[in-house]
Design a protein around this motif. Structure first.
Motif, PDB file in Angstrom:
ATOM      1  N   LEU A 119       0.853  -1.250   0.013  1.00 40.42           N
ATOM      2  CA  LEU A 119       0.007   0.017  -0.069  1.00 40.42           C
ATOM      3  C   LEU A 119       0.843   1.395  -0.055  1.00 40.42           C
ATOM      4  O   LEU A 119       0.597   2.304  -0.651  1.00 40.42           O
ATOM      5  CB  LEU A 119      -0.829  -0.013   1.232  1.00 40.42           C
ATOM      6  CG  LEU A 119      -2.172  -0.898   1.213  1.00 40.42           C
ATOM      7  CD1 LEU A 119      -2.918  -0.912   2.549  1.00 40.42           C
ATOM      8  CD2 LEU A 119      -3.079  -0.661   0.075  1.00 40.42           C
ATOM      9  N   GLN A 120       1.902   1.230   0.667  1.00 39.48           N
ATOM     10  CA  GLN A 120       2.931   2.524   0.902  1.00 39.48           C
ATOM     11  C   GLN A 120       3.448   2.652  -0.507  1.00 39.48           C
ATOM     12  O   GLN A 120       3.821   3.787  -0.820  1.00 39.48           O
ATOM     13  CB  GLN A 120       3.907   2.219   1.823  1.00 39.48           C
ATOM     14  CG  GLN A 120       3.396   2.064   3.143  1.00 39.48           C
ATOM     15  CD  GLN A 120       2.728   3.446   3.716  1.00 39.48           C
ATOM     16  OE1 GLN A 120       3.184   4.342   3.619  1.00 39.48           O
ATOM     17  NE2 GLN A 120       1.323   3.321   4.158  1.00 39.48           N
ATOM     18  N   ASP A 154      -7.572  -0.448   4.017  1.00 38.00           N
ATOM     19  CA  ASP A 154      -7.178   0.786   4.934  1.00 38.00           C
ATOM     20  C   ASP A 154      -7.996   0.528   6.158  1.00 38.00           C
ATOM     21  O   ASP A 154      -7.237   0.911   7.265  1.00 38.00           O
ATOM     22  CB  ASP A 154      -7.750   1.970   4.005  1.00 38.00           C
ATOM     23  CG  ASP A 154      -6.840   2.445   3.004  1.00 38.00           C
ATOM     24  OD1 ASP A 154      -5.774   2.068   2.803  1.00 38.00           O
ATOM     25  OD2 ASP A 154      -7.512   3.293   2.099  1.00 38.00           O
ATOM     26  N   GLY A 207       1.906   1.934  -3.374  1.00 36.61           N
ATOM     27  CA  GLY A 207       0.957   2.550  -4.135  1.00 36.61           C
ATOM     28  C   GLY A 207       0.464   1.407  -4.959  1.00 36.61           C
ATOM     29  O   GLY A 207      -0.304   1.475  -5.902  1.00 36.61           O
ATOM     30  N   GLN A 208       0.548   0.162  -4.431  1.00 34.75           N
ATOM     31  CA  GLN A 208       0.224  -0.863  -4.977  1.00 34.75           C
ATOM     32  C   GLN A 208      -1.157  -1.450  -4.483  1.00 34.75           C
ATOM     33  O   GLN A 208      -1.149  -1.776  -3.273  1.00 34.75           O
ATOM     34  CB  GLN A 208       1.274  -2.044  -5.229  1.00 34.75           C
ATOM     35  CG  GLN A 208       2.274  -1.821  -5.741  1.00 34.75           C
ATOM     36  CD  GLN A 208       3.617  -2.891  -5.657  1.00 34.75           C
ATOM     37  OE1 GLN A 208       3.416  -3.752  -4.804  1.00 34.75           O
ATOM     38  NE2 GLN A 208       4.728  -2.881  -6.011  1.00 34.75           N
ATOM     39  N   SER A 209      -2.283  -1.474  -4.993  1.00 34.05           N
ATOM     40  CA  SER A 209      -3.608  -1.888  -4.403  1.00 34.05           C
ATOM     41  C   SER A 209      -4.556  -2.289  -5.533  1.00 34.05           C
ATOM     42  O   SER A 209      -4.125  -2.262  -6.783  1.00 34.05           O
ATOM     43  CB  SER A 209      -4.437  -0.544  -3.692  1.00 34.05           C
ATOM     44  OG  SER A 209      -4.564   0.416  -4.593  1.00 34.05           O
TER      45      SER A 209
END
Length: 129
Positions: A46-47, A61, A49-51
């Motif tokens: 997530l950090q 989240d 930017g992969q979601s």
């Protein structure tokens, strides 16, 4: 399944005083260490930017927020340091007394007294040892 493992992590912390599990560590027959490592891996993704889908990202989240609320340590090296320090320091449940003091103040504001039950968990933290 995630909620079950989360609850198990809270039980583990209440019993052991930390959440710094090794990858292969099991607790109550569950691979809790593997689950903890997976949460850290998802957090790193997530950090970066992969979601996935928006719904999936919202759910992740919310889960990350729940882990943050219990002071989950996202860095495995920092978690090992926390475990060592917690085993050797004058902490209550591996938390500095000021953290427990703030929790107790919040508890009083919510419940009107400062006499939690012996094994009561408040916001993921034991207030009495």
């Amino acid at each position: 399944r995630w909620d079950t493992m989360y609850d198990l992590l809270l039980e583990y912390r209440a019993e052991k005083g930390h959440m710094a599990l090794s990858k292969r560590e099991a607790y109550k027959g569950q691979r809790l260490g593997c689950w903890v490592q997976r949460q850290r891996s998802i957090y790193r993704q997530l950090q970066a930017g992969q979601s996935g889908t928006t719904i999936e990202a919202i759910r992740l989240d919310e889960r990350m927020e729940r882990l943050n609320d219990i002071d989950f340590v996202w860095d495995a090296n920092a978690a090992r340091t926390e475990r060592r320090e917690g085993e050797n320091a004058m902490f209550i449940g591996c938390k500095p007394w000021v953290v427990v003091y703030q929790l107790l103040k919040d508890y009083k504001a919510e419940f009107g007294h400062v006499s939690p039950a012996l094994k009561e968990i408040y916001r993921g933290h034991p207030l009495r040892v």
